[in-house]
Design an enzyme around this catalytic site. Structure first.
Site, mmCIF file in Angstrom:
data_model
loop_
_atom_site.group_PDB
_atom_site.id
_atom_site.type_symbol
_atom_site.label_atom_id
_atom_site.label_comp_id
_atom_site.label_asym_id
_atom_site.label_seq_id
_atom_site.Cartn_x
_atom_site.Cartn_y
_atom_site.Cartn_z
ATOM 1 N N LYS A 190 0.879 -1.173 0.000
ATOM 2 C CA LYS A 190 0.000 0.000 0.000
ATOM 3 C C LYS A 190 0.915 1.221 0.000
ATOM 4 O O LYS A 190 0.868 2.077 0.895
ATOM 5 C CB LYS A 190 -0.930 -0.056 1.230
ATOM 6 C CG LYS A 190 -2.029 0.974 1.248
ATOM 7 C CD LYS A 190 -3.140 0.730 0.236
ATOM 8 C CE LYS A 190 -4.124 1.893 0.232
ATOM 9 N NZ LYS A 190 -5.106 1.814 -0.874
ATOM 10 N N ASP A 246 -2.603 -12.298 5.152
ATOM 11 C CA ASP A 246 -3.680 -12.951 5.905
ATOM 12 C C ASP A 246 -4.997 -12.761 5.170
ATOM 13 O O ASP A 246 -5.755 -13.706 4.942
ATOM 14 C CB ASP A 246 -3.758 -12.341 7.313
ATOM 15 C CG ASP A 246 -4.906 -12.927 8.115
ATOM 16 O OD1 ASP A 246 -5.033 -14.168 8.120
ATOM 17 O OD2 ASP A 246 -5.673 -12.152 8.712
ATOM 18 N N ASP A 250 -7.179 -15.674 2.470
ATOM 19 C CA ASP A 250 -8.550 -16.171 2.677
ATOM 20 C C ASP A 250 -9.380 -15.943 1.418
ATOM 21 O O ASP A 250 -10.143 -16.803 0.994
ATOM 22 C CB ASP A 250 -9.231 -15.457 3.861
ATOM 23 C CG ASP A 250 -9.114 -16.250 5.156
ATOM 24 O OD1 ASP A 250 -8.091 -16.952 5.315
ATOM 25 O OD2 ASP A 250 -10.027 -16.172 5.991
HETATM 26 C C1 IPM Z 1 -4.098 -17.458 9.672
HETATM 27 C C2 IPM Z 1 -5.066 -17.149 10.774
HETATM 28 C C3 IPM Z 1 -4.328 -16.535 11.940
HETATM 29 C C4 IPM Z 1 -3.639 -15.278 11.446
HETATM 30 C C5 IPM Z 1 -5.239 -16.240 13.140
HETATM 31 C C6 IPM Z 1 -5.910 -17.497 13.653
HETATM 32 C C7 IPM Z 1 -4.537 -15.539 14.252
HETATM 33 O O1 IPM Z 1 -6.078 -16.303 10.302
HETATM 34 O O2 IPM Z 1 -3.176 -18.260 9.896
HETATM 35 O O3 IPM Z 1 -4.253 -16.921 8.578
HETATM 36 O O4 IPM Z 1 -4.259 -14.204 11.399
HETATM 37 O O5 IPM Z 1 -2.462 -15.357 11.095
HETATM 38 MG MG MG Z 2 -5.998 -15.907 8.261
#
Ligand code: IPM
Ligand code: MG
Length: 354
Positions: A190, A246, A250
């Protein structure tokens, strides 16, 4: 002998990790690797037994091992504990304690599952990307304050900080990885707003001079989030900071249709750790319905990265492919017309295909 520390953890971590160990035993017998397994506790389970989420003994055992196979930690029961006793703390302790600086999250689209993707099939068919997330720095580990009062007004804050060596270390691994894949690296930051991102970009550009065979581009994280949904096939390797990685990982995980299939590797200086990216899913724990494929594919990554055994890794990956192609589906990916299976049956079917 190759020693593997097995940390099943909490919730479905226990079931899926048991599945992965079974599969590893099968490839061990076939490829004569000489695997040796040792169980250790972490997370809520460790808190119940030892009063802390990451007993020193667990971390020590991991340090001495050839690799760590990790399940998942967390559960409602422990959500109200003080921060330092929560199961997630075990994850951070392992990441920091083992120096797991790079988290590799491959996203592969399995053709038999394409209609499970929230994106149009033509957008995802053939997508194959890898997110390289920095894992021991940035805002996750920066200085923070839970609460402070200035003139009667309460604030809380966290800091995003990256040093040149930290950026170099992760970027180098990303360039090297891109080089043995399709030769394309996207660095995500960013830099239009954050100073830490401007340093990130400068260091990555400097390093690029040593990797003429890798094509580098930069994207702002907001744009990258959009591009992942609009045209995921443009990506080969993505390298980014802890928090951006992170979030993007996802998002990227669902491109293929199910987070239940996604493995990950956290690469350390000494030992590396392998875990499915889904969490402990307490709501379905103990019911023999969890999809063990994420954990089983993490075991394949373990063989490839920590034990340099790509034949054994490939044998597992092919067995998973074949299980899907043969129409077997756990509940998370089940659709009418397919054969519904539970965790144990899925494990057995995969083992039979090795
Ligand atoms: C991941 C998870 C962890 C993170 C959490 C559970 C703390 O979301 O491994 O991606 O944020 O790193
Ligand atoms: Mg995560």
């Amino acid at each position: 002998m190759k020693k593997i520390i097995v940390i099943a953890g909490d919730g479905i971590g226990k079931e899926v990790t048991a599945s992965a160990v079974e599969v590893l035993k099968k490839v061990d017998a076939k490829f004569n690797i000489g695997l040796e397994f040792e169980d250790r506790d972490a997370g809520g389970t460790a808190y119940e037994k030892f009063g802390e989420p990451l007993p020193a003994e667990t971390l020590d055992a991991c340090k001495k091992a050839d690799a760590v196979l990790f399940g998942a930690v967390g559960g409602k029961k422990w959500d109200t504990l003080p921060v330092h006793l929560r199961p997630e703390k075990a994850l951070f302790g392992l990441r920091k304690g083992l120096g797991l600086f790079a988290n590799l999250r491959p996203v592969k689209v399995y053709s038999p599952l394409i209609d499970g993707s929230p994106l149009k099939p033509e957008l995802v068919e053939g997508a194959d990307l890898l997110i390289v997330r920095e894992l021991v720095g940035g805002i996750y580990f920066g200085e923070r304050c839970e609460s402070e009062f200035v003139d009667g007004v309460e604030s809380a804050w966290d800091t995003e900080k990256y040093s040149v060596p930290e950026i170099e270390r992760i970027a180098k691994l990303a360039f090297e990885t891109a080089k043995i894949r399709r030769g394309k690296l996207t660095s995500v930051d960013k830099a239009n707003v954050l100073a830490s991102s401007r340093l990130w970009r400068r260091v990555v550009n400097e390093l690029a001079k040593n990797f003429n065979d890798v094509e580098l581009n930069h994207l702002y994280v907001d744009n990258c989030a959009m591009q992942l949904a609009v045209n995921p096939k443009q990506f080969d390797v993505i390298v980014t900071s802890n928090i951006f990685g992170d979030i993007l990982s996802d998002e990227a995980a669902v491109i293929g249709g199910s987070i239940g299939l996604m493995p990950s590797a956290s690469i350390g200086e000494l030992t590396s750790l392998y875990e499915p990216i889904h969490g402990s899913a307490p709501d379905i724990a103990g019911k023999n319905i969890a999809n063990p494929m994420g954990s089983i594919l993490s075991a394949a990554m373990l063989l490839r990265y920590s034990l340099n055994n790509s034949d054994a890794a490939q044998a597992i990956e092919s067995a998973v492919d074949k299980t899907l192609a043969d129409g077997y589906r756990t509940a998370d990916i089940f659709k009418d017309g397919f054969k519904k299976i539970g965790t144990d049956e899925c494990t057995k079917i995969i083992c039979d295909r090795i």
